[in-house]
Design a protein around this motif. Structure first.
Motif, PDB file in Angstrom:
ATOM      1  N   LEU A  63       8.238  10.591  -6.289  1.00 33.78           N
ATOM      2  CA  LEU A  63       8.659  10.535  -4.892  1.00 33.78           C
ATOM      3  C   LEU A  63       7.607   9.865  -4.017  1.00 33.78           C
ATOM      4  O   LEU A  63       7.934   9.094  -3.114  1.00 33.78           O
ATOM      5  CB  LEU A  63       8.977  11.941  -4.379  1.00 33.78           C
ATOM      6  N   GLY A  64       6.351  10.134  -4.286  1.00 30.36           N
ATOM      7  CA  GLY A  64       5.289   9.457  -3.546  1.00 30.36           C
ATOM      8  C   GLY A  64       5.325   7.952  -3.772  1.00 30.36           C
ATOM      9  O   GLY A  64       5.158   7.164  -2.838  1.00 30.36           O
ATOM     10  N   SER A  65       5.591   7.553  -5.001  1.00 29.19           N
ATOM     11  CA  SER A  65       5.660   6.129  -5.344  1.00 29.19           C
ATOM     12  C   SER A  65       6.821   5.429  -4.654  1.00 29.19           C
ATOM     13  O   SER A  65       6.705   4.266  -4.283  1.00 29.19           O
ATOM     14  CB  SER A  65       5.805   5.948  -6.858  1.00 29.19           C
ATOM     15  N   LEU A  66       7.933   6.134  -4.505  1.00 27.95           N
ATOM     16  CA  LEU A  66       9.107   5.510  -3.897  1.00 27.95           C
ATOM     17  C   LEU A  66       8.925   5.272  -2.398  1.00 27.95           C
ATOM     18  O   LEU A  66       9.528   4.370  -1.835  1.00 27.95           O
ATOM     19  CB  LEU A  66      10.356   6.356  -4.148  1.00 27.95           C
ATOM     20  N   GLY A  67       8.109   6.100  -1.741  1.00 26.41           N
ATOM     21  CA  GLY A  67       7.788   5.855  -0.338  1.00 26.41           C
ATOM     22  C   GLY A  67       8.910   6.097   0.643  1.00 26.41           C
ATOM     23  O   GLY A  67       8.927   5.507   1.713  1.00 26.41           O
ATOM     24  N   ASP A  68       9.838   6.972   0.323  1.00 26.42           N
ATOM     25  CA  ASP A  68      10.969   7.247   1.202  1.00 26.42           C
ATOM     26  C   ASP A  68      10.719   8.537   1.987  1.00 26.42           C
ATOM     27  O   ASP A  68      10.432   9.584   1.396  1.00 26.42           O
ATOM     28  CB  ASP A  68      12.243   7.372   0.366  1.00 26.42           C
ATOM     29  N   GLY A  69      10.863   8.474   3.293  1.00 23.15           N
ATOM     30  CA  GLY A  69      10.594   9.607   4.165  1.00 23.15           C
ATOM     31  C   GLY A  69      11.465  10.829   3.921  1.00 23.15           C
ATOM     32  O   GLY A  69      11.105  11.936   4.330  1.00 23.15           O
ATOM     33  N   ARG A  70      12.608  10.662   3.241  1.00 20.00           N
ATOM     34  CA  ARG A  70      13.460  11.818   2.941  1.00 20.00           C
ATOM     35  C   ARG A  70      12.738  12.837   2.065  1.00 20.00           C
ATOM     36  O   ARG A  70      13.122  13.999   2.015  1.00 20.00           O
ATOM     37  CB  ARG A  70      14.748  11.387   2.236  1.00 20.00           C
ATOM     38  N   GLN A  92      -0.923  14.735  -2.697  1.00 22.70           N
ATOM     39  CA  GLN A  92      -1.158  13.297  -2.892  1.00 22.70           C
ATOM     40  C   GLN A  92       0.086  12.485  -2.549  1.00 22.70           C
ATOM     41  O   GLN A  92      -0.003  11.417  -1.931  1.00 22.70           O
ATOM     42  CB  GLN A  92      -1.597  13.024  -4.326  1.00 22.70           C
ATOM     43  N   ALA A  93       1.253  12.989  -2.953  1.00 21.73           N
ATOM     44  CA  ALA A  93       2.497  12.276  -2.664  1.00 21.73           C
ATOM     45  C   ALA A  93       2.745  12.220  -1.154  1.00 21.73           C
ATOM     46  O   ALA A  93       3.159  11.182  -0.626  1.00 21.73           O
ATOM     47  CB  ALA A  93       3.667  12.960  -3.376  1.00 21.73           C
ATOM     48  N   LEU A  94       2.473  13.318  -0.459  1.00 22.95           N
ATOM     49  CA  LEU A  94       2.627  13.323   0.994  1.00 22.95           C
ATOM     50  C   LEU A  94       1.685  12.318   1.660  1.00 22.95           C
ATOM     51  O   LEU A  94       2.064  11.638   2.611  1.00 22.95           O
ATOM     52  CB  LEU A  94       2.403  14.728   1.547  1.00 22.95           C
ATOM     53  N   ALA A  95       0.482  12.224   1.158  1.00 25.20           N
ATOM     54  CA  ALA A  95      -0.473  11.251   1.691  1.00 25.20           C
ATOM     55  C   ALA A  95       0.051   9.830   1.484  1.00 25.20           C
ATOM     56  O   ALA A  95      -0.062   8.981   2.385  1.00 25.20           O
ATOM     57  CB  ALA A  95      -1.845  11.426   1.043  1.00 25.20           C
ATOM     58  N   GLN A  96       0.617   9.572   0.304  1.00 24.76           N
ATOM     59  CA  GLN A  96       1.213   8.251   0.045  1.00 24.76           C
ATOM     60  C   GLN A  96       2.349   7.965   1.014  1.00 24.76           C
ATOM     61  O   GLN A  96       2.448   6.869   1.550  1.00 24.76           O
ATOM     62  CB  GLN A  96       1.774   8.185  -1.374  1.00 24.76           C
ATOM     63  N   LEU A  97       3.191   8.970   1.217  1.00 30.21           N
ATOM     64  CA  LEU A  97       4.352   8.775   2.098  1.00 30.21           C
ATOM     65  C   LEU A  97       3.914   8.540   3.529  1.00 30.21           C
ATOM     66  O   LEU A  97       4.482   7.697   4.216  1.00 30.21           O
ATOM     67  CB  LEU A  97       5.268  10.002   2.023  1.00 30.21           C
ATOM     68  N   LYS A  98       2.919   9.251   3.990  1.00 35.23           N
ATOM     69  CA  LYS A  98       2.458   9.074   5.363  1.00 35.23           C
ATOM     70  C   LYS A  98       1.871   7.681   5.568  1.00 35.23           C
ATOM     71  O   LYS A  98       1.948   7.123   6.654  1.00 35.23           O
ATOM     72  CB  LYS A  98       1.481  10.165   5.748  1.00 35.23           C
ATOM     73  N   GLY A  99       1.339   7.117   4.499  1.00 35.01           N
ATOM     74  CA  GLY A  99       0.812   5.766   4.573  1.00 35.01           C
ATOM     75  C   GLY A  99       1.886   4.689   4.527  1.00 35.01           C
ATOM     76  O   GLY A  99       1.661   3.570   4.950  1.00 35.01           O
ATOM     77  N   SER A 100       3.068   5.051   4.026  1.00 35.70           N
ATOM     78  CA  SER A 100       4.116   4.030   3.860  1.00 35.70           C
ATOM     79  C   SER A 100       5.281   4.199   4.819  1.00 35.70           C
ATOM     80  O   SER A 100       6.105   3.324   4.929  1.00 35.70           O
ATOM     81  CB  SER A 100       4.637   4.054   2.420  1.00 35.70           C
ATOM     82  N   VAL A 101       5.359   5.346   5.491  1.00 32.15           N
ATOM     83  CA  VAL A 101       6.499   5.574   6.388  1.00 32.15           C
ATOM     84  C   VAL A 101       6.148   5.162   7.793  1.00 32.15           C
ATOM     85  O   VAL A 101       5.080   5.250   8.250  1.00 32.15           O
ATOM     86  CB  VAL A 101       6.928   7.070   6.355  1.00 32.15           C
TER      87      VAL A 101
END
Length: 101
Positions: A63-70, A92-101
């Protein structure tokens, strides 16, 4: 055929639930994250409830890799997981998402 084309996603989705062997579920989740197809977000979110902690950990990574805010809210809920490796990966996944959303 390119990675991410829809032809390969349906069997992988099915693999998350239909195949009962631990390795197959983790492999399916990892592959869904790698494909980059956002249609995988919903089945991956559902898989966050898997009984196997390693599956939950791999799903969080995907999910972190996909970068989707859902995935933000479901990953936040995973921070309460009793397995520390799962909570670390959710963080870690949340950190990735915050960087991509």
């Amino acid at each position: 055929m390119r990675i991410g084309q829809s032809v390969g996603i349906q069997p992988l989705r099915w693999g998350l639930w239909a195949i009962q062997r631990h390795g197959s579920r983790t492999n399916a989740a990892e592959a869904l994250g790698t494909l980059g197809d956002l249609r995988a977000v919903a089945p991956l979110i559902a898989a966050l409830g898997d009984a196997d902690a390693q599956v939950r950990e791999v799903v969080a990574t995907a999910l972190g890799s996909l970068g989707d805010g859902r995935a933000i809210q479901p990953l936040h809920a995973l921070l309460a997981d009793p397995v520390s490796a799962v909570t670390r990966q959710a963080t870690q996944a949340l950190a990735q998402l915050k960087g991509s959303v």
